[in-house]
Design a protein around this motif. Sequence first.
Motif, PDB file in Angstrom:
ATOM      1  N   SER A   1      18.023 -46.292  22.902  1.00 52.88           N
ATOM      2  CA  SER A   1      16.896 -46.921  22.262  1.00 52.88           C
ATOM      3  C   SER A   1      15.788 -45.980  22.472  1.00 52.88           C
ATOM      4  O   SER A   1      15.657 -45.229  23.537  1.00 52.88           O
ATOM      5  N   GLY A   2      14.928 -45.877  21.423  1.00 51.13           N
ATOM      6  CA  GLY A   2      13.799 -44.979  21.585  1.00 51.13           C
ATOM      7  C   GLY A   2      12.847 -45.083  20.401  1.00 51.13           C
ATOM      8  O   GLY A   2      13.273 -45.692  19.277  1.00 51.13           O
ATOM      9  N   VAL A   3      12.014 -44.014  20.440  1.00 48.43           N
ATOM     10  CA  VAL A   3      11.124 -43.854  19.228  1.00 48.43           C
ATOM     11  C   VAL A   3      11.112 -42.481  18.946  1.00 48.43           C
ATOM     12  O   VAL A   3      11.275 -41.523  19.598  1.00 48.43           O
ATOM     13  N   ILE A   4      11.172 -42.220  17.753  1.00 54.13           N
ATOM     14  CA  ILE A   4      11.240 -40.820  16.885  1.00 54.13           C
ATOM     15  C   ILE A   4      10.266 -40.439  16.148  1.00 54.13           C
ATOM     16  O   ILE A   4       9.783 -41.301  15.330  1.00 54.13           O
ATOM     17  N   SER A   5       9.836 -39.270  16.081  1.00 50.17           N
ATOM     18  CA  SER A   5       8.862 -38.838  14.997  1.00 50.17           C
ATOM     19  C   SER A   5       9.196 -37.396  14.567  1.00 50.17           C
ATOM     20  O   SER A   5      10.011 -36.599  15.444  1.00 50.17           O
TER      21      SER A   5
ATOM     22  N   LYS B   1      10.951 -40.158  22.289  1.00 52.62           N
ATOM     23  CA  LYS B   1       9.840 -40.897  22.973  1.00 52.62           C
ATOM     24  C   LYS B   1      10.313 -41.780  23.534  1.00 52.62           C
ATOM     25  O   LYS B   1      11.093 -42.834  22.754  1.00 52.62           O
ATOM     26  N   GLN B   2      10.156 -42.566  24.758  1.00 53.02           N
ATOM     27  CA  GLN B   2      10.544 -44.124  25.247  1.00 53.02           C
ATOM     28  C   GLN B   2      11.957 -44.070  25.273  1.00 53.02           C
ATOM     29  O   GLN B   2      12.270 -45.107  24.702  1.00 53.02           O
ATOM     30  N   VAL B   3      12.549 -43.075  25.234  1.00 49.97           N
ATOM     31  CA  VAL B   3      14.249 -43.026  25.082  1.00 49.97           C
ATOM     32  C   VAL B   3      14.714 -43.704  26.482  1.00 49.97           C
ATOM     33  O   VAL B   3      14.492 -43.299  27.518  1.00 49.97           O
ATOM     34  N   LYS B   4      15.424 -44.659  26.171  1.00 51.07           N
ATOM     35  CA  LYS B   4      16.178 -45.463  27.115  1.00 51.07           C
ATOM     36  C   LYS B   4      17.623 -45.481  27.152  1.00 51.07           C
ATOM     37  O   LYS B   4      18.096 -45.649  25.991  1.00 51.07           O
ATOM     38  N   VAL B   5      18.572 -44.865  28.052  1.00 55.15           N
ATOM     39  CA  VAL B   5      19.934 -44.690  28.119  1.00 55.15           C
ATOM     40  C   VAL B   5      20.331 -45.640  29.188  1.00 55.15           C
ATOM     41  O   VAL B   5      20.122 -45.586  30.315  1.00 55.15           O
ATOM     42  N   ALA B   6      21.550 -46.660  28.790  1.00 54.87           N
ATOM     43  CA  ALA B   6      21.990 -47.450  29.671  1.00 54.87           C
ATOM     44  C   ALA B   6      23.425 -47.191  29.725  1.00 54.87           C
ATOM     45  O   ALA B   6      24.047 -47.226  28.539  1.00 54.87           O
ATOM     46  N   SER B   7      24.002 -47.003  31.070  1.00 53.91           N
ATOM     47  CA  SER B   7      25.429 -47.155  31.171  1.00 53.91           C
ATOM     48  C   SER B   7      25.733 -48.046  32.553  1.00 53.91           C
ATOM     49  O   SER B   7      24.907 -48.456  33.152  1.00 53.91           O
ATOM     50  N   ASP B   8      27.266 -47.929  32.694  1.00 58.46           N
ATOM     51  CA  ASP B   8      27.571 -48.886  33.858  1.00 58.46           C
ATOM     52  C   ASP B   8      27.253 -48.124  35.025  1.00 58.46           C
ATOM     53  O   ASP B   8      26.822 -48.927  35.981  1.00 58.46           O
ATOM     54  N   VAL B   9      26.876 -46.884  35.119  1.00 57.57           N
ATOM     55  CA  VAL B   9      26.532 -46.166  36.325  1.00 57.57           C
ATOM     56  C   VAL B   9      25.016 -45.547  36.620  1.00 57.57           C
ATOM     57  O   VAL B   9      24.634 -45.287  37.758  1.00 57.57           O
ATOM     58  N   PHE B  10      24.355 -45.749  35.384  1.00 58.83           N
ATOM     59  CA  PHE B  10      22.898 -45.480  35.567  1.00 58.83           C
ATOM     60  C   PHE B  10      22.167 -45.818  34.581  1.00 58.83           C
ATOM     61  O   PHE B  10      22.746 -46.367  33.453  1.00 58.83           O
ATOM     62  N   ASN B  11      20.821 -45.872  34.648  1.00 58.56           N
ATOM     63  CA  ASN B  11      19.708 -46.230  33.683  1.00 58.56           C
ATOM     64  C   ASN B  11      18.865 -44.882  33.673  1.00 58.56           C
ATOM     65  O   ASN B  11      18.395 -44.376  34.709  1.00 58.56           O
ATOM     66  N   ALA B  12      18.344 -44.314  32.441  1.00 54.88           N
ATOM     67  CA  ALA B  12      17.716 -43.253  32.398  1.00 54.88           C
ATOM     68  C   ALA B  12      16.479 -43.698  31.322  1.00 54.88           C
ATOM     69  O   ALA B  12      16.633 -44.253  30.455  1.00 54.88           O
TER      70      ALA B  12
ATOM     71  N   VAL C   1      18.281 -47.366  17.807  1.00 54.01           N
ATOM     72  CA  VAL C   1      19.080 -48.298  18.872  1.00 54.01           C
ATOM     73  C   VAL C   1      20.482 -47.751  18.428  1.00 54.01           C
ATOM     74  O   VAL C   1      20.924 -47.813  17.287  1.00 54.01           O
ATOM     75  N   VAL C   2      21.164 -47.471  19.353  1.00 55.98           N
ATOM     76  CA  VAL C   2      22.591 -47.227  19.282  1.00 55.98           C
ATOM     77  C   VAL C   2      23.330 -47.971  20.323  1.00 55.98           C
ATOM     78  O   VAL C   2      22.970 -47.983  21.621  1.00 55.98           O
ATOM     79  N   ASN C   3      24.364 -49.066  19.907  1.00 59.41           N
ATOM     80  CA  ASN C   3      24.856 -49.772  20.691  1.00 59.41           C
ATOM     81  C   ASN C   3      25.799 -49.173  21.765  1.00 59.41           C
ATOM     82  O   ASN C   3      25.872 -49.769  22.894  1.00 59.41           O
ATOM     83  N   SER C   4      26.720 -48.369  21.446  1.00 59.29           N
ATOM     84  CA  SER C   4      27.685 -47.972  22.584  1.00 59.29           C
ATOM     85  C   SER C   4      28.197 -46.498  22.011  1.00 59.29           C
ATOM     86  O   SER C   4      28.048 -46.382  20.696  1.00 59.29           O
ATOM     87  N   GLY C   5      28.474 -45.579  22.877  1.00 63.27           N
ATOM     88  CA  GLY C   5      29.040 -44.205  22.227  1.00 63.27           C
ATOM     89  C   GLY C   5      29.160 -43.362  23.352  1.00 63.27           C
ATOM     90  O   GLY C   5      29.377 -43.773  24.895  1.00 63.27           O
ATOM     91  N   MET C   6      29.256 -41.897  23.200  1.00 62.58           N
ATOM     92  CA  MET C   6      29.433 -41.129  24.348  1.00 62.58           C
ATOM     93  C   MET C   6      28.464 -39.829  23.874  1.00 62.58           C
ATOM     94  O   MET C   6      28.517 -39.494  22.744  1.00 62.58           O
ATOM     95  N   ILE C   7      27.934 -39.442  24.843  1.00 59.91           N
ATOM     96  CA  ILE C   7      27.277 -38.171  24.735  1.00 59.91           C
ATOM     97  C   ILE C   7      28.011 -36.988  25.027  1.00 59.91           C
ATOM     98  O   ILE C   7      28.716 -37.075  26.311  1.00 59.91           O
TER      99      ILE C   7
END
Length: 112
Positions: free
Chosen positions: A41-45, A54-65, A7-13
């Motif tokens: 957030s997501g799952v890593i192996s 896997k199951q990576v979720k990215v949330a921002s003010d303008v999109f969800n992915a 889980v990463v709470n906020s940042g920049m790609i």
Amino acid sequence: DLDGSFVVNSGMISSMDIAETARLRSEVNLPGGRTPFEGISGVISYTNDVYHFKQVKVASDVFNATATFDVNKQQLSGDMSVNLSMQNKAAAVNLQMGGMIETPTLRFVPND
């Protein structure tokens, strides 16, 4: 081998503008750009020198992915599905991830 979640709470790609690529449905990579996010957030192996996300979720003010991708010796490959906030009931935009970790590529993949 490694199995876990993150889980990463906020940042920049860096080097990737997810919202703009999805909005324009750009079939060519838009170099540069950046994507601020509120959470990832997501799952890593890790198996056989390959990181699987896997199951990576990215949330921002303008999109969800959501995304699934692999990193193999700095090579990035995977898929992302983006829902833009400003296009409420619009279908998700499918993007393909590629390139190298330092120079990732992201492009729209039309549904045939």
